[in-house]
Motif scaffolding. Structure first.
Motif, PDB file in Angstrom:
ATOM      1  N   LEU A 198      48.537  41.135  16.134  1.00 44.16           N
ATOM      2  CA  LEU A 198      48.757  42.801  16.585  1.00 44.16           C
ATOM      3  C   LEU A 198      46.982  43.831  17.215  1.00 44.16           C
ATOM      4  CD1 LEU A 198      50.724  44.624  14.046  1.00 44.16           C
ATOM      5  CD2 LEU A 198      50.366  44.994  16.613  1.00 44.16           C
ATOM      6  N   TRP A 199      46.136  42.594  15.962  1.00 43.58           N
ATOM      7  CA  TRP A 199      44.582  42.902  16.173  1.00 43.58           C
ATOM      8  C   TRP A 199      43.818  42.268  17.517  1.00 43.58           C
ATOM      9  CZ3 TRP A 199      41.255  46.310  15.936  1.00 43.58           C
ATOM     10  CH2 TRP A 199      39.773  45.886  16.181  1.00 43.58           C
ATOM     11  N   LEU A 200      44.781  41.289  17.724  1.00 47.32           N
ATOM     12  CA  LEU A 200      44.004  40.728  19.313  1.00 47.32           C
ATOM     13  C   LEU A 200      44.413  41.235  20.039  1.00 47.32           C
ATOM     14  CD1 LEU A 200      42.892  37.942  19.496  1.00 47.32           C
ATOM     15  CD2 LEU A 200      45.480  37.046  20.518  1.00 47.32           C
ATOM     16  N   ALA A 201      45.785  41.706  20.185  1.00 44.99           N
ATOM     17  CA  ALA A 201      46.746  42.853  21.172  1.00 44.99           C
ATOM     18  C   ALA A 201      45.809  43.856  20.912  1.00 44.99           C
ATOM     19  CB  ALA A 201      47.702  42.267  20.935  1.00 44.99           C
ATOM     20  N   ALA A 202      45.809  44.662  20.684  1.00 46.45           N
ATOM     21  CA  ALA A 202      44.772  45.944  20.345  1.00 46.45           C
ATOM     22  C   ALA A 202      43.550  45.976  20.663  1.00 46.45           C
ATOM     23  CB  ALA A 202      44.701  46.674  19.257  1.00 46.45           C
ATOM     24  N   TRP A 203      42.503  45.279  20.498  1.00 43.35           N
ATOM     25  CA  TRP A 203      41.456  44.581  21.139  1.00 43.35           C
ATOM     26  C   TRP A 203      40.847  44.057  22.607  1.00 43.35           C
ATOM     27  CZ3 TRP A 203      39.264  39.970  21.953  1.00 43.35           C
ATOM     28  CH2 TRP A 203      37.400  39.406  22.232  1.00 43.35           C
ATOM     29  N   SER A 204      42.225  43.109  22.796  1.00 45.72           N
ATOM     30  CA  SER A 204      42.030  42.791  24.405  1.00 45.72           C
ATOM     31  C   SER A 204      41.644  44.248  24.808  1.00 45.72           C
ATOM     32  CB  SER A 204      42.898  41.610  23.801  1.00 45.72           C
ATOM     33  OG  SER A 204      42.956  40.123  23.181  1.00 45.72           O
ATOM     34  N   ALA A 205      43.625  44.805  24.289  1.00 38.74           N
ATOM     35  CA  ALA A 205      43.760  45.494  25.276  1.00 38.74           C
ATOM     36  C   ALA A 205      42.491  46.688  25.853  1.00 38.74           C
ATOM     37  CB  ALA A 205      45.568  46.532  25.055  1.00 38.74           C
ATOM     38  N   ILE A 206      41.858  47.270  24.175  1.00 34.98           N
ATOM     39  CA  ILE A 206      41.300  48.419  23.966  1.00 34.98           C
ATOM     40  C   ILE A 206      39.875  47.682  25.504  1.00 34.98           C
ATOM     41  CG2 ILE A 206      39.465  49.082  22.666  1.00 34.98           C
ATOM     42  CD1 ILE A 206      41.531  49.535  20.469  1.00 34.98           C
ATOM     43  N   SER A 207      39.156  46.159  25.111  1.00 26.58           N
ATOM     44  CA  SER A 207      37.968  45.900  25.635  1.00 26.58           C
ATOM     45  C   SER A 207      38.670  45.847  26.926  1.00 26.58           C
ATOM     46  CB  SER A 207      37.978  44.961  25.001  1.00 26.58           C
ATOM     47  OG  SER A 207      38.734  43.654  25.106  1.00 26.58           O
ATOM     48  N   LEU A 208      39.195  45.386  27.202  1.00 28.43           N
ATOM     49  CA  LEU A 208      39.940  44.946  28.689  1.00 28.43           C
ATOM     50  C   LEU A 208      39.602  46.343  29.582  1.00 28.43           C
ATOM     51  CD1 LEU A 208      42.485  42.545  29.762  1.00 28.43           C
ATOM     52  CD2 LEU A 208      39.887  42.317  29.942  1.00 28.43           C
ATOM     53  N   ILE A 209      40.780  47.444  28.874  1.00 30.34           N
ATOM     54  CA  ILE A 209      40.560  49.099  30.022  1.00 30.34           C
ATOM     55  C   ILE A 209      39.287  49.587  30.130  1.00 30.34           C
ATOM     56  CG2 ILE A 209      41.614  50.915  30.007  1.00 30.34           C
ATOM     57  CD1 ILE A 209      43.999  49.785  28.399  1.00 30.34           C
ATOM     58  N   ALA A 210      38.964  48.976  28.749  1.00 33.96           N
ATOM     59  CA  ALA A 210      36.947  50.369  28.813  1.00 33.96           C
ATOM     60  C   ALA A 210      36.556  49.064  29.897  1.00 33.96           C
ATOM     61  CB  ALA A 210      36.381  49.473  27.637  1.00 33.96           C
ATOM     62  N   LYS A 211      35.872  47.586  29.952  1.00 31.24           N
ATOM     63  CA  LYS A 211      35.683  46.960  30.861  1.00 31.24           C
ATOM     64  C   LYS A 211      35.834  47.983  32.748  1.00 31.24           C
ATOM     65  CE  LYS A 211      34.036  43.306  28.446  1.00 31.24           C
ATOM     66  NZ  LYS A 211      34.616  41.878  28.109  1.00 31.24           N
ATOM     67  N   LEU A 212      36.957  47.611  32.149  1.00 30.35           N
ATOM     68  CA  LEU A 212      37.842  48.255  33.887  1.00 30.35           C
ATOM     69  C   LEU A 212      37.648  49.155  34.382  1.00 30.35           C
ATOM     70  CD1 LEU A 212      39.914  46.772  35.921  1.00 30.35           C
ATOM     71  CD2 LEU A 212      41.425  48.207  34.324  1.00 30.35           C
ATOM     72  N   PHE A 213      37.095  50.498  32.879  1.00 30.68           N
ATOM     73  CA  PHE A 213      36.957  51.851  33.675  1.00 30.68           C
ATOM     74  C   PHE A 213      35.384  51.848  33.779  1.00 30.68           C
ATOM     75  CE2 PHE A 213      41.059  52.844  32.784  1.00 30.68           C
ATOM     76  CZ  PHE A 213      41.196  54.303  33.672  1.00 30.68           C
ATOM     77  N   ARG A 214      34.766  50.631  33.451  1.00 33.04           N
ATOM     78  CA  ARG A 214      32.816  51.027  33.113  1.00 33.04           C
ATOM     79  C   ARG A 214      32.445  50.529  34.341  1.00 33.04           C
ATOM     80  NH1 ARG A 214      30.911  47.970  27.905  1.00 33.04           N
ATOM     81  NH2 ARG A 214      32.711  49.507  26.992  1.00 33.04           N
ATOM     82  N   ALA A 215      33.783  49.538  35.080  1.00 34.86           N
ATOM     83  CA  ALA A 215      33.050  48.612  36.100  1.00 34.86           C
ATOM     84  C   ALA A 215      32.968  49.168  37.253  1.00 34.86           C
ATOM     85  CB  ALA A 215      34.036  47.161  36.578  1.00 34.86           C
TER      86      ALA A 215
END
Lengths: 230, 64
Positions: A198-215
């Motif tokens: 659960l935590w892996l899924a939540a962390w991966s999704a949050i960090s990937l989406i945040a990186k995407l928008f930041r980029a």
């Protein structure tokens, strides 16, 4: 800020230039300060702006190809660059007075100005569209990423549901301690796996989406900053 | 984020160790999967957690 501090700071900000170019730029600005004298040093500093802004402007000019042709003309480029900077500050783009060099510099500058003005005119309106497009693209990609990780999170939640079943059944079979402990062990392992997934899924999704928008946004903002010369 | 990762990893490790201890004690007391399958109270749970039931559930969820 005085002349010395200005030149030291400017030297620090000129990271996009070769050491030779850096030295020439610093020498050119030093010469400008010498020309103006100590009395008008404050006025010149006010006119030039901050060293960072000067460095950004020089970088932009280098990228636009305005100064590099003059600087890259072998040994004669030293004076060309120094003069070019002085000229750039006064917004004069006149070539060298040397008769031999004139034919080389004039076409290069005309090419630059010819190539620059339409691009500057085109890029500014397309910036907003680019930003919107990149945000829409990022949003669509984020939805896909979120859906993917939601499936993984569902698997994690499944482990937690299995854990609760195992614990409940374990409590029901307390009369048989060996069976109950076996069920508890299964429940505890399910709990551990469920939490991690659960935590892996939540962390991966949050960090990937945040990186995407930041980029997407960061790149556009940086480009806009360059275009505006900030 | 790193702090949460540490906490999650620590919690998972504690649960795994506790699970391992429970398993060892259960095996020490003579527990086994074969014996568990013979326990009538556990039958519904084992059916729920069986691979066939999980596959049926997934196919029902995916609309097949």
């Amino acid at each position: 800020m005085n002349r010395q501090q200005f030149l030291v700071e400017l030297n620090q900000y000129l990271t996009f230039f070769t050491p030779e170019e850096k030295a020439k730029i610093i020498a050119a600005y030093g010469a400008r300060f010498d020309e103006n004298g100590q009395d008008s040093e404050a006025a010149l500093l006010a006119e030039l702006g901050t060293p960072m802004m000067v460095a950004i402007d020089l970088k932009r000019r280098k990228e636009a190809g305005e100064r590099i042709p003059a600087a890259g003309d072998g040994g004669g480029g030293t004076d060309d660059l120094a003069e070019g900077i002085a000229e750039a500050e006064s917004e004069d783009a006149l070539p060298q007075p040397d008769e031999a060099e004139q034919p080389e510099t004039v076409p290069s500058e005309t090419v630059v100005t010819a190539g620059e003005s339409p691009s500057a005119g085109e890029e500014k309106p397309s910036f907003g569209a680019d930003l919107v497009l990149s945000i829409i693209g990022s949003t669509l990609l984020s939805i896909l990423i979120a859906a993917f990780f939601l499936v993984i999170a569902a698997a994690g939640a499944g482990f937690l549901v299995a854990m609760s079943y195992l614990f409940l059944t374990g409590l029901k079979t307390l009369l048989y301690p060996a069976d109950a402990l076996l069920l508890f062990s299964g429940g505890l392992v399910s709990l551990a796996v469920g939490i991690v997934v659960l935590w892996l899924a939540a962390w991966s999704a949050i960090s990937l989406i945040a990186k995407l928008f930041r980029a997407a946004c960061g790149k556009r903002i940086r480009t806009a900053g360059k275009e505006c010369g900030v | 984020m790193k702090k949460i990762w540490k906490r999650v990893a620590l919690a998972a490790l504690i649960f795994l160790v506790a699970g391992g201890i429970c398993l060892c004690v259960s095996l020490y007391l003579g527990g086994s999967l074969n014996r568990l399958y013979q326990n009538a109270a556990v039958q519904p749970l084992l059916e729920q957690l069986s691979s066939e039931h999980i596959l049926d559930l997934l196919s029902a969820l995916l609309g097949q």
